[in-house]
Each structure stands twice: as structure tokens, then as C-alpha cells.
Design an enzyme around this catalytic site. Structure first.
Site, mmCIF file in Angstrom:
data_model
loop_
_atom_site.group_PDB
_atom_site.id
_atom_site.type_symbol
_atom_site.label_atom_id
_atom_site.label_comp_id
_atom_site.label_asym_id
_atom_site.label_seq_id
_atom_site.Cartn_x
_atom_site.Cartn_y
_atom_site.Cartn_z
ATOM 1 N N GLY A 228 30.134 26.439 36.963
ATOM 2 C CA GLY A 228 29.753 25.567 35.858
ATOM 3 C C GLY A 228 28.888 24.419 36.357
ATOM 4 O O GLY A 228 28.166 24.581 37.346
ATOM 5 N N SER A 229 28.991 23.279 35.688
ATOM 6 C CA SER A 229 28.095 22.168 36.024
ATOM 7 C C SER A 229 28.529 21.483 37.315
ATOM 8 O O SER A 229 29.705 21.536 37.712
ATOM 9 C CB SER A 229 28.101 21.143 34.887
ATOM 10 O OG SER A 229 29.336 20.442 34.882
ATOM 11 N N GLU A 250 30.633 27.160 42.199
ATOM 12 C CA GLU A 250 29.280 27.687 42.040
ATOM 13 C C GLU A 250 28.638 26.856 40.932
ATOM 14 O O GLU A 250 29.033 26.992 39.768
ATOM 15 C CB GLU A 250 29.389 29.168 41.654
ATOM 16 C CG GLU A 250 28.073 29.868 41.626
ATOM 17 C CD GLU A 250 27.310 29.637 42.886
ATOM 18 O OE1 GLU A 250 26.195 29.121 42.784
ATOM 19 O OE2 GLU A 250 27.845 29.904 43.982
ATOM 20 N N CYS A 284 21.968 29.871 35.983
ATOM 21 C CA CYS A 284 21.947 28.930 37.117
ATOM 22 C C CYS A 284 20.701 29.175 37.932
ATOM 23 O O CYS A 284 20.238 28.296 38.646
ATOM 24 C CB CYS A 284 23.118 29.138 38.063
ATOM 25 S SG CYS A 284 24.645 29.380 37.272
ATOM 26 N N GLU A 464 29.805 33.874 46.244
ATOM 27 C CA GLU A 464 30.436 34.919 45.450
ATOM 28 C C GLU A 464 29.758 36.245 45.806
ATOM 29 O O GLU A 464 28.706 36.276 46.433
ATOM 30 C CB GLU A 464 30.258 34.627 43.963
ATOM 31 C CG GLU A 464 30.783 33.246 43.630
ATOM 32 C CD GLU A 464 31.391 33.169 42.258
ATOM 33 O OE1 GLU A 464 32.549 33.587 42.106
ATOM 34 O OE2 GLU A 464 30.709 32.698 41.351
#
Ligand code: UN1
Length: 500
Positions: A228-229, A250, A284, A464
Site C-alpha cells: 500500500g502507501s 511493498e 505501483c 515478493e
């Protein structure tokens, strides 16, 4: 047809939250409510974590190949349902159907890739320094994983977290973004049908602002995996890190495409348009900056502006749509808020810049595909993640300057260079401070068999996907077996004559 109602999945049962409260799941292209979802509170989180803890021991002791087999079965079900999942995804978060199919496919790829780890999970067997002694390492599960996932890849990203966690023997509490509860429910249904024992994967629905802190600080959670942010990631790292939990984040990006004066410009334009406006810029990895060499900058601007102006906005289920909505009214307002910021800083809005106010589009959360020019590297629109269909074109005079501009943000996720010059390409590959680097391709489109993630404020050092994900979801255990029958002191008894 009655509006579907989505529930939590705890200990193998679909259940309402303790409060019985609900929230709406909207189609961002129309603003219509497509489902309601149960709204969890701390008591529901507690139950999910308790169920995951109860299931942890038996799951850890289930042979890993058996765990992998469940994943293979899940992959087969996903293939059968790919079309339905993709359509629901488009309705739930807006991305155009072809991209939604790609999202589901990325989940399938991840499931199959990870299922194979059921029969690998390699450790090392190494020589010991003393005679009649054995040395090896093996992986050990962490326990309970909290998987907190975003709405922009509502199927793929949950699989990036849930599948490696499961195959390595962890149990999971899955908290999806509150914009995409339906795709989360579909994933859990598939895992249930594939034969996952109860309690191994639990789902709690609800806004992160209400339950996130409780989940990530709960003593029953061993690892928090969050996408997320950067702000939310920093907050989670702080409150969970203080408790010495494992935290894998991430986060954001301000990805750039560099176009050199020796590039195939038309190829670069295709890459820019796809990377800047695919998923309405809500990846992203989206190309929110273009760093164009001054020798080709005018051509790049003219062509990108031309393409952006021609893009057709609409519902992602319609074949004629190039650009779907952004996910929510709040997202639409955030994107729009950057236009006056850009103008005030001296940038030019060369294409787009507006929210469509007429006809069907006015009901959804659309924003025109937007190209900003006359952008300087330090402007806010060149530094901050906008997460919408906006790209900023910056001019550069050389490969050195382009790389300096590329590396001048706090983020470091994805980047690309268009060049026909091998020296430029290798310089770029070596010096880019990004976890993903593309040559003559856009900034989006990572495949799951390589590590995914970024440098600097894009994350906290983890990756990831690929083999790298295994290191997030397991501990290393080093094991020494001494079969000499006597005390052998490491580092001290090594100079003695070997035992016969
Ligand atoms: C994301 O936006 O968080 O490389 C993931 C890509 C996709 C994944 C994006 N495979 O753009």
C-alpha cells in the site's frame, strides 16, 4: 437480483462481524452498489487470529508437498473461473477487462509457481569443519501471517502473499482493501474448495483505518505483509516493528521511462502510454514520469499528448474502453488536486487535466488521461506518487542527467530506458536505484518468477514473488549434528588430527 452480501471467513465458516455493521462495495465506473460487506471490528480480528493459531500446528506438520497439492488444485479452479473473476474485478475496481484477466492470470502463475515449492524449499547441506559432524539449514514457518492487500491488484497481490505463506507452513489472516472485498471472497472460496483445512486461511473484511492497528499489533501475529502507501507502511513498520514482529512492506513508486535520443521513439510511445495509463495509472509500477532526451523531447511530447487525447474513457467491461475509472471518489479528488499544484509550480497541462462532468462518465470516478510538460525534476508532480492517469514529462540533456533525475525521488520501484545504444543500456542497468529495470519495455509487466519490490522508500528490504518471497515467510534454522561421540569445540578443535 438482490445485492450480494459478503462475509468474513473464520475457522472454515462464513460469518457476520460481531457488530453486524456493513459497508458498500461500489462499481467505480457507475457509482452503483454491487455488494455489501460485513464490517469487522477488533473482536472479529481476535477470532480470526485465534483460529489461525489453532490451525498452525497441524498445518506446519502437514508435509509440504501436500500443502503444495492444495495450491495446484486452487490453480485449476482459478483457470476454470478466470473469465468470471475478471468480470467481477472490472466491476469492483474499474480496470478494463483485458487487464483484469491479466491480474487473474498473474494469480494463477503465482499459485502454480509456489505450489512447486511444496517439493523444493531447498536448504543447504554444507561441510562441517570438524570430523563426524553434519551441518545443514532448513526453513521454519513463522506462525501466523497478517496479509494486508491493496485494491489495485485485488487477485494477484493476495496470491503473492497467501501462497508462499501457506506452502511454507504458516497460517494466514487476510485483510483485503475495503474497495475490493468481493475478489477477496472469491479467492478464499477457491482455497476452501481446493481443500484447505479450516482455520488455515481466515478472511476479515473492513476498512484498514478501523482494524489495521489491532491486527498488526496483535500478539498472535508473527509477520505482517503489507502492500500500500508509504505512509501506511511507515506506520505499520513503526507499531509492529516496536513489537519485533517481522514486517514486509511493498510501497509506493515514482517510476520513470527514460527515452534517449537514439531510441526507437514509436516503440517508446507505446511503452509510455501503456505504462502511464494502464490500470488508470493505479499500479505501483506506473510510469508517472517520462525523462526525454532533448533531442527527441518535442516528438515524445507531441505523440504522447496525441495518444492521450484519443483515449476513450468508459466502463471497463465495454470493448471500446481504453481507460477505466479510478477506484473511488477520494482517489479521483486526489488525482484532480495535483492539476492546480502542477500549474502553480509552472508545469503545463498538455493533455487532459479534468474530471468529465457530462453523461454516463459523470456518475463514475473518472479522470482524463493527463500529460504534464515543462516539468522540473523537483516539482511535487515529479516527486509524489499520484496513483492516477497522470504522467509528467521532464527533459534531460544526457544519460548522466537522465539517471540523476531518475534517482532523485525517495522511491525506487520500477524504471525503464528506451535506447539502441548498448552502453547507455548497461549504464542504466548498473546505476538505476530501482528494484525493477526494463530495457526497451515499459515500467509495468513484472513476471512472478523474479523478485518484485523496490529500493529506498518503496519498501523495507524485502521482495515478493520469485524465490525471494520464501525468505519473507520463513525463518532459517541451522542444524549441526555431531556423531563423533565426543565433545568437539568449533573453531578450537579444528587443528587436531582427524578422528580415525
Ligand atoms: C502493483 O502495482 O502493485 O508489473 C503490482 C506490474 C504487475 C504488478 C503490479 N505485474 O505492473
Amino acid at each position: 437480483m438482490a445485492t450480494p452480501h459478503l462475509k468474513n471467513y473464520i475457522d472454515g465458516r462464513w460469518v457476520e462481524s460481531a457488530s453486524g455493521a456493513a459497508f458498500d462495495d461500489l462499481d467505480p465506473a457507475t457509482g452503483e452498489v454491487i455488494a455489501t460487506a460485513t464490517r469487522s471490528g477488533p473482536a472479529d480480528i481476535d477470532k480470526a487470529i485465534e483460529a489461525a493459531r489453532r490451525a498452525a500446528e497441524a498445518w506446519r506438520l502437514t508435509p509440504a508437498p501436500k500443502r503444495g497439492e492444495i495450491l495446484y488444485r486452487a490453480g485449476e479452479i482459478m483457470i476454470q473461473r478466470k473469465d468470471d473473476l475478471a468480470k467481477e474485478m472490472t466491476r469492483e475496481m474499474g480496470k478494463v477487462l483485458a487487464e483484469a484477466r491479466g491480474d487473474v492470470q498473474e494469480g494463477i502463475d503465482m499459485v502454480y509457481y509456489t505450489a512447486g515449492e511444496g517439493r523444493r524449499q531447498f536448504g543447504d547441506v554444507v561441510p562441517a569443519e570438524l570430523p563426524n559432524k553434519w551441518a545443514m539449514s532448513m526453513r521454519h514457518p513463522l506462525g501466523v501471517v497478517a496479509a494486508i492487500t491493496p485494491w489495485n491488484f485485488p487477485f494477484a497481490i493476495p496470491t503473492w502473499k497467501v501462497m508462499p505463506a501457506l506452502v511454507l507452513g504458516n497460517t494466514v489472516v487476510f485483510k483485503p482493501a475495503s474497495y475490493t472485498p468481493m475478489l477477496a471472497v472469491r479467492l478464499v472460496e477457491i482455497m476452501d474448495e481446493a481443500g484447505l483445512p479450516k482455520g488455515v486461511l481466515n478472511l476479515v473484511l473492513g476498512p484498514g483505518g478501523e482494524i489495521g492497528d489491532h491486527l498488526v499489533t496483535h500478539p498472535g501475529v508473527d509477520l505482517v505483509s503489507f502492500t500500500g502507501s508509504s505512509d501506511a507502511g511507515a506506520h505499520i513498520s513503526e507499531i509492529a516493528g516496536r513489537l519485533l514482529k517481522r514486517v514486509s512492506c511493498e510501497l509506493g513508486g515514482k517510476n520513470a521511462i527514460v527515452v534517449m535520443d537514439d531510441a526507437n521513439v514509436d516503440l517508446a510511445i507505446d511503452g509510455i502510454v501503456w505504462s502511464a495509463f494502464g490500470t488508470s495509472g493505479q499500479r505501483c509500477t506506473a510510469a508517472s514520469r517520462v525523462i526525454a532526451h532533448r533531442g527527441v523531447a518535442d516528438e515524445v511530447i507531441e505523440k504522447v499528448v496525441g495518444r492521450a487525447k484519443k483515449m476513450r474513457m468508459g466502463h471497463g467491461l465495454e470493448a471500446t474502453t481504453d481507460l477505466g475509472p479510478v477506484v473511488s471518489k477520494a482517489a479521483q479528488e486526489k488525482v484532480a488536486s495535483y492539476i492546480p499544484i502542477a500549474e502553480k509550480e509552472g508545469a503545463t497541462v498538455a493533455a487532459g487535466g479534468k474530471i468529465p462532468r457530462d453523461g454516463a462518465l459523470a456518475k463514475g470516478f473518472f479522470h482524463e488521461p493527463t500529460v504534464l510538460t515543462d516539468v522540473k525534476p523537483n516539482m511535487r508532480v515529479a516527486q509524489e506518487e499520484i496513483f492516477g492517469p497522470v504522467t509528467a514529462i521532464i527533459e534531460s540533456a544526457s544519460i548522466d542527467e537522465a539517471i540523476r533525475i531518475l534517482n532523485s525521488t525517495k522511491y525506487g520501484l520500477s524504471c525503464s530506458i528506451y535506447t539502441q545504444n548498448i552502453n547507455n543500456a548497461f549504464r542504466f542497468m548498473r546505476d538505476a536505484e530501482c528494484g525493477l529495470v526494463y530495457v526497451n519495455a515499459g515500467t509495468i509487466g513484472a513476471e512472478i518468477q523474479l523478485p518484485f519490490g523496490g529500493m529506498k522508500s518503496t519498501g523495507n528490504g524485502h521482495r515478493e514473488a520469485g524465490r525471494a518471497a520464501l525468505d519473507v515467510y520463513s525463518e532459517w534454522k541451522s542444524i549441526y549434528i555431531d556423531y563423533s561421540g565426543r565433545l568437539q569445540r568449533a573453531q578450537m578443535d579444528t587443528t587436531e588430527k582427524p578422528a580415525s
